[in-house]
Motif scaffolding. Structure first.
Motif, PDB file in Angstrom:
ATOM      1  N   ARG A  19      41.235 -59.729  35.433  1.00  0.00           N
ATOM      2  CA  ARG A  19      41.264 -60.635  34.289  1.00  0.00           C
ATOM      3  C   ARG A  19      40.043 -60.426  33.396  1.00  0.00           C
ATOM      4  O   ARG A  19      40.135 -60.489  32.165  1.00  0.00           O
ATOM      5  CB  ARG A  19      41.329 -62.088  34.775  1.00  0.00           C
ATOM      6  CG  ARG A  19      42.602 -62.420  35.522  1.00  0.00           C
ATOM      7  CD  ARG A  19      42.595 -63.848  36.050  1.00  0.00           C
ATOM      8  NE  ARG A  19      42.645 -64.843  34.987  1.00  0.00           N
ATOM      9  CZ  ARG A  19      42.691 -66.162  35.214  1.00  0.00           C
ATOM     10  NH1 ARG A  19      42.673 -66.609  36.467  1.00  0.00           N
ATOM     11  NH2 ARG A  19      42.735 -67.004  34.209  1.00  0.00           N
ATOM     12  N   ASP A  58      40.524 -57.388  31.126  1.00  0.00           N
ATOM     13  CA  ASP A  58      41.339 -57.704  29.945  1.00  0.00           C
ATOM     14  C   ASP A  58      40.546 -58.532  28.939  1.00  0.00           C
ATOM     15  O   ASP A  58      40.589 -58.281  27.724  1.00  0.00           O
ATOM     16  CB  ASP A  58      42.593 -58.469  30.371  1.00  0.00           C
ATOM     17  CG  ASP A  58      43.554 -57.623  31.193  1.00  0.00           C
ATOM     18  OD1 ASP A  58      43.481 -56.378  31.085  1.00  0.00           O
ATOM     19  OD2 ASP A  58      44.367 -58.204  31.936  1.00  0.00           O
ATOM     20  N   TYR A  59      39.821 -59.516  29.433  1.00  0.00           N
ATOM     21  CA  TYR A  59      39.038 -60.401  28.566  1.00  0.00           C
ATOM     22  C   TYR A  59      37.979 -59.619  27.790  1.00  0.00           C
ATOM     23  O   TYR A  59      37.823 -59.792  26.567  1.00  0.00           O
ATOM     24  CB  TYR A  59      38.391 -61.486  29.427  1.00  0.00           C
ATOM     25  CG  TYR A  59      37.256 -62.236  28.773  1.00  0.00           C
ATOM     26  CD1 TYR A  59      37.491 -63.221  27.825  1.00  0.00           C
ATOM     27  CD2 TYR A  59      35.927 -61.971  29.137  1.00  0.00           C
ATOM     28  CE1 TYR A  59      36.444 -63.928  27.248  1.00  0.00           C
ATOM     29  CE2 TYR A  59      34.874 -62.668  28.575  1.00  0.00           C
ATOM     30  CZ  TYR A  59      35.131 -63.645  27.621  1.00  0.00           C
ATOM     31  OH  TYR A  59      34.095 -64.335  27.050  1.00  0.00           O
ATOM     32  N   ARG A 103      37.869 -56.429  27.052  1.00  0.00           N
ATOM     33  CA  ARG A 103      38.441 -55.532  26.042  1.00  0.00           C
ATOM     34  C   ARG A 103      38.780 -56.303  24.771  1.00  0.00           C
ATOM     35  O   ARG A 103      38.617 -55.782  23.651  1.00  0.00           O
ATOM     36  CB  ARG A 103      39.668 -54.828  26.612  1.00  0.00           C
ATOM     37  CG  ARG A 103      39.331 -53.839  27.728  1.00  0.00           C
ATOM     38  CD  ARG A 103      40.501 -52.938  28.084  1.00  0.00           C
ATOM     39  NE  ARG A 103      40.205 -52.145  29.252  1.00  0.00           N
ATOM     40  CZ  ARG A 103      39.451 -51.054  29.266  1.00  0.00           C
ATOM     41  NH1 ARG A 103      38.910 -50.624  28.130  1.00  0.00           N
ATOM     42  NH2 ARG A 103      39.236 -50.379  30.378  1.00  0.00           N
ATOM     43  N   GLN A 104      39.246 -57.528  24.913  1.00  0.00           N
ATOM     44  CA  GLN A 104      39.524 -58.347  23.734  1.00  0.00           C
ATOM     45  C   GLN A 104      38.229 -58.812  23.079  1.00  0.00           C
ATOM     46  O   GLN A 104      38.114 -58.825  21.846  1.00  0.00           O
ATOM     47  CB  GLN A 104      40.363 -59.561  24.132  1.00  0.00           C
ATOM     48  CG  GLN A 104      41.752 -59.227  24.661  1.00  0.00           C
ATOM     49  CD  GLN A 104      42.587 -58.490  23.623  1.00  0.00           C
ATOM     50  OE1 GLN A 104      42.995 -57.345  23.832  1.00  0.00           O
ATOM     51  NE2 GLN A 104      42.835 -59.124  22.495  1.00  0.00           N
TER      52      GLN A 104
END
Length: 399
Positions: free
Chosen positions: A346, A349-350, A352-353
């Motif tokens: 998680r 993903d976080y 990268r955003q």
């Protein structure tokens, strides 16, 4: 019986400065003076990449915002962090590493009587040196000495008794000579020292500066990073040693992701950070509202039932603080390896955003079986394959 090591001919001062060892690489000792100069070079290279950041503003704030004086001061402090290795307790650990020419004057037969950790010796000596030789007020000298004394992750408690536990005489003379050489090479100018004398260094400055000195010592000590420069010629002028190390340090920071732009421009809008969630829920909105209403806040305790979006709330607050507080790191702590592994995916993903393809950062999975994680190994491979990625896992962090 004391055994020492020769390193060729030279004057007393040359032997004194280069005859004390600081680290060993195989059978060859590395002069502590060379390591101290290298640490200063790494710090200078790091500061160069941070001159326009909030971090530098925080460090320069107590010095009237003078970034040049701040850089010179931190460079000198970083160099002085290991001067405590010029002591019988440390030199006696590997008796054969100290130069033959020093054995007659610097006795290490009785090293067991001087067991102070070298960081304690550094802090004790630098505090006294800055008061006596530079004329700093006791409070400023003590604060700066604590910065370098804490470079192993703890602050020694330096007491008056240290002066009787350390041999004075030639050991103290050697430390003073080495300090004067380093101050001439790397230290602040007289005008900058005058500015430093008037400084009020708060605890936040102390912690930030300590972390910086610890980081540069770690990098400067790496065999892999500086393997090609460990054994410099003994007759090389210190100015040239510093110049070469400064050049290499800039490359080192780039190779290890330490020249990434600050995260002040990271994304913080909720919909972008969490693409699968269209809008923040009530809990998440309340958490963001609290930190908005208390802009100087740096602690948030959130206690709500499972499944109400605490993780997203915490990460959204972190993104807000990364921008407003110049945060440069995020540590997510969980009770088990299994839940930590789940959170790692998680977090990937976080981030990268958050970075939005424009910034870069290191991401590490830290527990006893992290090397079994396929996702973590893939991040490590970006470094070994010299691929470009906003997320990597550089070796220096894992030592």
């Amino acid at each position: 019986m004391t055994a020492c090591r020769g390193h060729g001919s030279g004057g007393f001062a040359e032997e004194l400065l280069l005859g004390f060892w600081g680290k060993t690489r195989g059978d060859e000792p590395v002069p502590v003076l060379h390591h101290m100069v290298r640490s200063a070079a790494v710090l200078e290279a790091f500061i160069v990449t941070r001159r326009e950041t909030v971090i530098m503003e925080l460090l320069a704030g107590p010095l009237s915002g003078d970034t040049e004086a701040t850089s010179a001061l931190l460079r000198f402090v970083a160099a002085m962090h290991d001067i405590g290795k010029v002591s019988p307790g440390f030199q006696g650990k590997v008796a054969t590493a100290m130069a033959d020419g020093l054995c007659g004057t610097f006795k290490i037969d009785n090293a067991a009587a001087f067991r102070s950790h070298h960081a304690e010796v550094s802090q004790w000596f630098v505090q006294a040196f800055l008061k006596k030789n530079v004329g700093l007020p006791a409070s400023v000298a003590a604060a700066l000495a604590r910065v370098l004394g804490g470079h192993h992750g703890w602050y020694p408690r330096v007491q008056a008794s240290h002066s009787t536990r350390l041999e004075q005489g030639p050991w103290q003379d050697a430390r003073e000579l080495m300090a004067e050489v380093l101050m001439d090479l790397l230290g602040p100018t007289p005008e900058q020292w005058e500015l430093i004398r008037r400084a009020d260094l708060p605890s936040q400055w102390l912690l930030l500066a300590t972390g910086l000195v610890t980081l540069v010592d770690w990098i400067a000590s790496s065999e892999d990073i500086f393997s090609d420069q460990e054994h410099l010629p003994r007759d090389m002028p210190l100015e040239e040693v510093y110049r070469r190390d400064l050049m290499r340090a800039g490359q080192v920071l780039s190779e290890n992701g330490l020249d990434c732009p600050p995260l002040g421009m990271a994304r913080e809008d909720f919909g972008h950070l969490f693409p699968g969630i269209e809008h923040a829920n009530r809990v998440q909105m309340q958490a963001l509202q609290v930190v908005e209403e208390v802009p100087d806040s740096s602690f948030l305790l959130l206690e709500v039932p499972t499944g109400t979006g605490k993780t997203e709330a915490a990460l959204a607050v972190a993104a807000r603080w990364i921008r407003s507080h110049a945060m440069v790191g995020l540590f997510f702590c969980l009770p088990t390896q299994a839940t930590t592994n789940q959170m790692f995916a998680r977090m990937e993903d976080y981030l990268r955003q958050l970075l939005d393809g424009e910034l870069c950062a290191d991401l590490h999975l830290i527990h006893g079986r992290s090397e079994l994680s396929q996702a973590y190994r893939e991040l490590q491979q970006f470094q070994s394959q010299a691929e470009s990625s906003v997320l990597q896992a550089h070796d220096w962090f894992r030592a």
